[in-house]
Motif scaffolding. Sequence first.
Motif, short mmCIF file in Angstrom:
data_model
loop_
_atom_site.label_atom_id
_atom_site.label_comp_id
_atom_site.label_asym_id
_atom_site.label_seq_id
_atom_site.Cartn_x
_atom_site.Cartn_y
_atom_site.Cartn_z
N GLN A 3 0.85 -1.19 0.00
CA GLN A 3 0.00 0.00 0.00
C GLN A 3 0.88 1.23 0.00
OE1 GLN A 3 -2.56 -0.76 3.42
NE2 GLN A 3 -4.19 -1.41 2.05
N LEU A 4 0.53 2.19 -0.84
CA LEU A 4 1.35 3.38 -1.03
C LEU A 4 0.54 4.63 -0.71
CD1 LEU A 4 2.77 2.34 -4.51
CD2 LEU A 4 3.93 2.10 -2.31
N VAL A 5 1.18 5.57 -0.03
CA VAL A 5 0.52 6.83 0.30
C VAL A 5 1.47 7.97 -0.03
CG1 VAL A 5 -0.50 8.25 2.10
CG2 VAL A 5 -0.81 5.76 2.14
N GLU A 6 1.04 8.84 -0.95
CA GLU A 6 1.84 10.00 -1.31
C GLU A 6 1.49 11.20 -0.43
OE1 GLU A 6 0.55 8.00 -5.26
OE2 GLU A 6 -0.33 8.55 -3.32
N ALA A 23 5.09 6.76 1.06
CA ALA A 23 5.26 5.83 2.17
C ALA A 23 4.58 4.51 1.84
CB ALA A 23 4.67 6.42 3.45
N ALA A 24 5.29 3.42 2.06
CA ALA A 24 4.79 2.11 1.69
C ALA A 24 4.64 1.20 2.90
CB ALA A 24 5.74 1.46 0.68
N SER A 25 3.66 0.33 2.82
CA SER A 25 3.52 -0.70 3.83
C SER A 25 4.29 -1.93 3.37
CB SER A 25 2.05 -1.06 4.02
OG SER A 25 1.54 -1.62 2.80
N GLY A 26 4.44 -2.90 4.22
CA GLY A 26 5.07 -4.14 3.80
C GLY A 26 6.49 -4.28 4.28
N ARG A 27 6.91 -5.52 4.46
CA ARG A 27 8.23 -5.79 5.02
C ARG A 27 9.29 -6.02 3.96
NH1 ARG A 27 6.67 -10.68 8.83
NH2 ARG A 27 5.40 -11.11 7.01
N THR A 28 8.91 -6.07 2.69
CA THR A 28 9.86 -6.36 1.62
C THR A 28 9.97 -5.19 0.66
OG1 THR A 28 8.12 -7.43 0.32
CG2 THR A 28 9.46 -8.83 1.77
N PHE A 29 9.92 -4.01 1.20
CA PHE A 29 9.93 -2.79 0.39
C PHE A 29 11.13 -2.72 -0.54
CE2 PHE A 29 8.77 1.33 -0.82
CZ PHE A 29 9.82 2.21 -0.68
N MET A 31 12.47 -4.89 -2.21
CA MET A 31 12.34 -5.77 -3.37
C MET A 31 11.52 -5.13 -4.49
SD MET A 31 11.64 -9.39 -1.43
CE MET A 31 11.44 -10.25 -2.98
N TYR A 32 11.03 -3.91 -4.26
CA TYR A 32 10.16 -3.26 -5.23
C TYR A 32 10.85 -2.09 -5.91
CZ TYR A 32 6.20 -5.92 -3.48
OH TYR A 32 5.36 -6.93 -3.13
N THR A 33 10.67 -2.03 -7.20
CA THR A 33 11.01 -0.82 -7.95
C THR A 33 9.87 0.17 -7.74
OG1 THR A 33 12.29 -1.97 -9.63
CG2 THR A 33 11.29 0.12 -10.27
N ILE A 34 10.22 1.41 -7.44
CA ILE A 34 9.22 2.45 -7.21
C ILE A 34 9.28 3.47 -8.34
CG2 ILE A 34 8.42 4.28 -5.70
CD1 ILE A 34 8.03 1.49 -4.54
N GLY A 35 8.14 3.74 -8.89
CA GLY A 35 8.05 4.73 -9.96
C GLY A 35 7.20 5.91 -9.55
N TRP A 36 7.49 7.06 -10.13
CA TRP A 36 6.66 8.25 -9.99
C TRP A 36 6.06 8.57 -11.36
CZ3 TRP A 36 5.20 10.67 -5.62
CH2 TRP A 36 5.94 10.48 -4.46
N PHE A 37 4.77 8.83 -11.35
CA PHE A 37 4.05 9.21 -12.55
C PHE A 37 3.27 10.49 -12.25
CE2 PHE A 37 4.43 5.46 -15.34
CZ PHE A 37 5.02 4.58 -14.45
N ARG A 38 2.82 11.15 -13.31
CA ARG A 38 1.97 12.32 -13.10
C ARG A 38 0.90 12.37 -14.18
NH1 ARG A 38 6.44 17.08 -14.41
NH2 ARG A 38 6.66 16.68 -16.67
N GLN A 39 -0.20 12.99 -13.82
CA GLN A 39 -1.29 13.11 -14.77
C GLN A 39 -1.90 14.50 -14.67
OE1 GLN A 39 -4.31 10.05 -14.43
NE2 GLN A 39 -4.95 10.38 -16.55
N ALA A 40 -1.79 15.23 -15.76
CA ALA A 40 -2.37 16.56 -15.85
C ALA A 40 -3.80 16.43 -16.38
CB ALA A 40 -1.54 17.44 -16.77
N ASP A 73 14.54 5.59 1.29
CA ASP A 73 15.01 5.17 2.61
C ASP A 73 14.28 3.87 2.91
OD1 ASP A 73 15.55 4.72 5.27
OD2 ASP A 73 15.37 6.83 5.84
N ASN A 74 14.92 2.75 2.63
CA ASN A 74 14.25 1.46 2.79
C ASN A 74 13.98 1.14 4.26
OD1 ASN A 74 14.06 0.98 0.04
ND2 ASN A 74 15.96 -0.21 -0.04
N ALA A 75 14.77 1.70 5.15
CA ALA A 75 14.53 1.47 6.58
C ALA A 75 13.20 2.08 7.01
CB ALA A 75 15.68 2.05 7.40
N LYS A 76 12.79 3.14 6.30
CA LYS A 76 11.54 3.82 6.61
C LYS A 76 10.46 3.54 5.58
CE LYS A 76 13.75 7.57 9.16
NZ LYS A 76 13.92 9.04 9.29
N ASN A 77 10.77 2.63 4.64
CA ASN A 77 9.79 2.29 3.60
C ASN A 77 9.27 3.54 2.88
OD1 ASN A 77 10.08 -0.37 4.35
ND2 ASN A 77 7.91 -0.75 4.64
N THR A 78 10.16 4.43 2.56
CA THR A 78 9.74 5.69 1.96
C THR A 78 10.63 6.05 0.77
OG1 THR A 78 8.97 6.49 4.11
CG2 THR A 78 9.26 8.13 2.39
#
Length: 128
Positions: A3-6, A23-29, A31-40, A73-78
């Motif tokens: 789960q992700l919260v911007e 900010a992400a939930s989960g213990r294996t953060f 292991m995930y590639t994180i992307g940023w997208f935008r929509q006008a 910051d993987n320690a903070k899942n952020t």
Amino acid sequence: QVQLVESGGGLVQTGDSLRLSCAASGRTFSMYTIGWFRQAPGKEREFVAAFSGTGGTTFYVDSVKGRFTGSRDNAKNTVFLQMNSLKPNDTAVYYCAAAQGYYSDYLRIRRTGTYAYWGQGTQVTISS
């Protein structure tokens, strides 16, 4: 499941800066590639940047190179997106997204379909 919260969006003037957080939930953060997208308004969702699990591999769309910088910051899942020298055409809802695994292919990493998990978005508005 992730789960992700911007957060961090807002209304600023041309040339100002904002720092978005995802900010992400989960213990294996890591292991995930994180992307940023935008929509006008009236436009398709577009890729902005992406970061590998360790943050060692990064991608940016040409229009933000030199202005936007990401970190995690993987320690903070952020994951963070520092946005400097903002322009009116940066105005959009910004979303973070997560894809499990490592991606080195820019064509795949910029596709919305690569990401299984999405946040709700945060509005960024740049006034001229």
